[in-house]
Write a protein that holds these residues in place. Sequence first.
Motif, mmCIF file in Angstrom:
data_model
loop_
_atom_site.group_PDB
_atom_site.id
_atom_site.type_symbol
_atom_site.label_atom_id
_atom_site.label_comp_id
_atom_site.label_asym_id
_atom_site.label_seq_id
_atom_site.Cartn_x
_atom_site.Cartn_y
_atom_site.Cartn_z
ATOM 1 N N VAL A 101 2.255 -0.989 -11.062
ATOM 2 C CA VAL A 101 3.024 -0.526 -9.954
ATOM 3 C C VAL A 101 4.091 0.226 -10.513
ATOM 4 O O VAL A 101 4.647 0.798 -9.776
ATOM 5 C CB VAL A 101 3.520 -2.009 -9.373
ATOM 6 C CG1 VAL A 101 2.650 -2.733 -8.648
ATOM 7 C CG2 VAL A 101 4.144 -2.855 -10.294
ATOM 8 N N PRO B 116 5.288 4.828 1.408
ATOM 9 C CA PRO B 116 6.180 3.585 1.432
ATOM 10 C C PRO B 116 5.885 2.490 2.574
ATOM 11 O O PRO B 116 6.236 1.264 2.282
ATOM 12 C CB PRO B 116 7.463 4.538 1.809
ATOM 13 C CG PRO B 116 7.302 5.999 1.226
ATOM 14 C CD PRO B 116 5.853 6.302 1.358
ATOM 15 N N LEU C 265 -3.038 -4.260 -3.869
ATOM 16 C CA LEU C 265 -2.431 -3.188 -2.817
ATOM 17 C C LEU C 265 -3.346 -2.145 -2.296
ATOM 18 O O LEU C 265 -3.277 -1.669 -1.291
ATOM 19 C CB LEU C 265 -1.335 -2.415 -3.976
ATOM 20 C CG LEU C 265 -0.268 -1.440 -3.345
ATOM 21 C CD1 LEU C 265 0.741 -1.262 -4.348
ATOM 22 C CD2 LEU C 265 -0.497 -0.353 -2.754
ATOM 23 N N SER D 40 2.733 1.719 3.465
ATOM 24 C CA SER D 40 1.772 0.736 2.910
ATOM 25 C C SER D 40 2.244 -0.147 1.924
ATOM 26 O O SER D 40 1.850 -1.200 1.783
ATOM 27 C CB SER D 40 0.439 1.688 2.375
ATOM 28 O OG SER D 40 0.711 2.688 1.434
ATOM 29 N N ARG D 41 3.312 0.283 1.141
ATOM 30 C CA ARG D 41 4.101 -0.471 0.130
ATOM 31 C C ARG D 41 4.727 -1.688 0.554
ATOM 32 O O ARG D 41 4.898 -2.526 0.276
ATOM 33 C CB ARG D 41 4.638 0.263 -0.682
ATOM 34 C CG ARG D 41 4.636 0.169 -2.215
ATOM 35 C CD ARG D 41 5.201 1.317 -2.902
ATOM 36 N NE ARG D 41 6.268 0.885 -3.888
ATOM 37 C CZ ARG D 41 6.793 1.752 -4.671
ATOM 38 N NH1 ARG D 41 6.469 2.984 -4.782
ATOM 39 N NH2 ARG D 41 7.800 1.518 -5.450
ATOM 40 N N ARG D 42 5.329 -1.294 1.714
ATOM 41 C CA ARG D 42 6.120 -2.289 2.373
ATOM 42 C C ARG D 42 5.402 -3.619 3.063
ATOM 43 O O ARG D 42 5.570 -4.505 2.924
ATOM 44 C CB ARG D 42 6.962 -1.623 3.838
ATOM 45 C CG ARG D 42 8.488 -1.985 3.599
ATOM 46 C CD ARG D 42 9.188 -1.361 4.685
ATOM 47 N NE ARG D 42 8.806 -0.215 5.324
ATOM 48 C CZ ARG D 42 9.177 1.222 5.144
ATOM 49 N NH1 ARG D 42 10.007 1.204 4.045
ATOM 50 N NH2 ARG D 42 8.752 2.060 6.011
ATOM 51 N N LEU E 48 -0.149 3.926 -4.990
ATOM 52 C CA LEU E 48 0.794 3.003 -4.430
ATOM 53 C C LEU E 48 0.824 3.118 -2.942
ATOM 54 O O LEU E 48 1.459 2.585 -2.198
ATOM 55 C CB LEU E 48 1.895 3.062 -4.909
ATOM 56 C CG LEU E 48 2.370 2.877 -6.537
ATOM 57 C CD1 LEU E 48 3.795 2.904 -6.851
ATOM 58 C CD2 LEU E 48 1.883 1.397 -6.807
ATOM 59 N N ASN F 279 5.047 7.163 -5.316
ATOM 60 C CA ASN F 279 4.165 6.854 -4.364
ATOM 61 C C ASN F 279 2.870 7.098 -4.708
ATOM 62 O O ASN F 279 2.655 8.054 -5.663
ATOM 63 C CB ASN F 279 4.566 7.587 -3.133
ATOM 64 C CG ASN F 279 4.508 9.080 -3.017
ATOM 65 O OD1 ASN F 279 5.134 9.620 -4.077
ATOM 66 N ND2 ASN F 279 3.904 9.659 -2.414
ATOM 67 N N LEU G 104 7.335 -6.361 -6.163
ATOM 68 C CA LEU G 104 6.120 -5.474 -6.780
ATOM 69 C C LEU G 104 6.289 -5.584 -8.582
ATOM 70 O O LEU G 104 5.455 -5.704 -9.057
ATOM 71 C CB LEU G 104 6.227 -4.164 -6.420
ATOM 72 C CG LEU G 104 5.197 -3.924 -5.269
ATOM 73 C CD1 LEU G 104 5.647 -4.576 -3.934
ATOM 74 C CD2 LEU G 104 4.872 -2.439 -5.048
ATOM 75 N N ASP H 189 11.637 2.630 -8.754
ATOM 76 C CA ASP H 189 11.298 2.628 -7.112
ATOM 77 C C ASP H 189 10.535 4.121 -6.578
ATOM 78 O O ASP H 189 10.279 3.981 -5.414
ATOM 79 C CB ASP H 189 12.598 2.286 -6.322
ATOM 80 C CG ASP H 189 12.568 0.727 -6.114
ATOM 81 O OD1 ASP H 189 11.758 0.078 -6.776
ATOM 82 O OD2 ASP H 189 13.734 0.253 -5.732
ATOM 83 N N TYR I 27 2.244 -4.169 1.894
ATOM 84 C CA TYR I 27 1.776 -4.971 0.719
ATOM 85 C C TYR I 27 3.012 -5.922 0.349
ATOM 86 O O TYR I 27 2.589 -6.941 0.066
ATOM 87 C CB TYR I 27 1.427 -3.955 -0.294
ATOM 88 C CG TYR I 27 1.055 -4.732 -1.509
ATOM 89 C CD1 TYR I 27 -0.112 -5.584 -1.725
ATOM 90 C CD2 TYR I 27 1.836 -4.680 -2.639
ATOM 91 C CE1 TYR I 27 -0.534 -6.226 -2.851
ATOM 92 C CE2 TYR I 27 1.311 -5.178 -4.210
ATOM 93 C CZ TYR I 27 0.311 -6.013 -3.998
ATOM 94 O OH TYR I 27 0.001 -6.683 -5.206
ATOM 95 N N ARG I 28 4.191 -5.411 0.069
ATOM 96 C CA ARG I 28 5.136 -5.986 -0.182
ATOM 97 C C ARG I 28 5.304 -7.492 0.289
ATOM 98 O O ARG I 28 5.462 -8.386 -0.224
ATOM 99 C CB ARG I 28 6.448 -5.427 0.011
ATOM 100 C CG ARG I 28 7.676 -5.942 -0.597
ATOM 101 C CD ARG I 28 9.030 -5.115 -0.368
ATOM 102 N NE ARG I 28 10.012 -6.044 -0.190
ATOM 103 C CZ ARG I 28 11.328 -5.831 -0.782
ATOM 104 N NH1 ARG I 28 11.482 -4.927 -1.715
ATOM 105 N NH2 ARG I 28 12.233 -6.676 -0.998
#
Length: 434
Positions: free
Chosen positions: A257, A170, A224, A172-174, A167, A264, A204, A261, A176-177
């Motif tokens: 995913v 945080p 992702l 890179s997740r943002r 994932l 990571n 996600l 929450d 991607y989100r």
Amino acid sequence: MSEQLQAIRGMNDVLPAEIGAWQHFETCTRDLLTSYGYEEIRVPIVERTELFKRAIGEHTDVVGKEMYTFTDRGGDSLTLRPEATAGIARALISNGMLRGARHKLWCIGPMFRHETPQAGRYRQFWQVDVEAVGCAGPDVDAELIALGTRLWQRLGISGLRLEINSLGTPESRREYRARLTEYLRRHESILDADSQRRLTANPLRILDSKNPQMQELIRGAPELTEHLDAESRQHFETLCATLRGIGVDFTINPRLVRGLDYYNRTVFEWITQSTGAQNAVCSGGRYDGLIAQLGGDATPAIGFAMGVERLVALLSAAGRLPAPAHPDLFVVVSGEQVAGRALELVEGLRSARPRLRIELNLGGGNFKAQFRRADKSGAPLALIVGEDELARGVVAMKPLREQSGQSECPVGELAPAVDAALALLARPGSAPAG
Ligand code: ATP
Ligand code: MG
């Protein structure tokens, strides 16, 4: 007449007929975890609601709609734990166990989620939770996954597929989100109700949808992996290479995913085809930010949780269970007058031979009924405590699964006589068990 009391829907009794499989699972798991250097920890079933909200995330299904939350008599909002990681992280913080220390911990116990009960999905279910705290990996990630793989081998559970993904951070997740939301908005009209709700709160999670109608849309979603930062990519590549090196099979699932929450980087899941829709038997991931987020020293960590009911079902289906244990000795008591004396003898034997499994006939009954119970118990040998024999200072012994006749032994030599009789019955060539 009073109404019959029912168990709460989705909360099961584990009956004696099933307990053998549970105990076998627990023993194998405990032995393996101990051999890898993991220590058991027991944390409360109830925690402050705030802990789960902060750890798991307000917009997850677990916090949003599955928690058993209540106000206690002191006015505090408490929750029956829906998972164990948050409580373990809280325990490490509140017991001052962090400060750069490393911990390898495991925990077993019931978890509570208000879900729709069905086969393999319950409202009270058991998890074995395994956590490695204090290492950033990826070596610890690989060892944890190796541990899981070895456990399935030891239990004789085959046909599990390991899926892994990263994932990232945080950030890179943002990123991607945002891309994912853009993609999903373009297809908003075909989103199911659940996914529409998740679109703004937790997009996600849409990738985690179990609705077959959503699968095509999910397959077409951006991945992702393309948004991973260089360090996370390196971490993931090293993990994959290490797993290949030790011969652990896995599939990279770029859409894995996970529902909570706090994850990571590394996330993973073992999936079976055999329990129908409830196919995840063990899931986990890295949660480097969680402990700091809960107010502890920033400490990297990774863990996973196994669903015990789902694994026990697989174990039972695989037929790899040890034979149920039966007593070594069934004690028949002839006459109520000697019941006290019989118990005295049996307690003496229990002191002398602590490992012997002895079933004493309780509650009286005639000879025939007692021998029926003795046969049913599966014991190979009966001890008969009778008034006449006691008057002569002896007790009688009778093999239950062989034709050989009754013998007698002096009361004072009971323990060695039982040893000898059982040894004789256990000889190869003597009557087969069961
Ligand atoms: P699922 O996708 O099946 O809902 P999950 O992602 O919610 O699982 P986790 O929170 O990661 O599951 O819990 C770890 C493991 O606990 C799962 O892999 C599964 O085996 C088991 N589990 C989760 N929820 C339940 C439940 N309601 N009943 C029985 N087992 C469960
Ligand atoms: Mg779930």
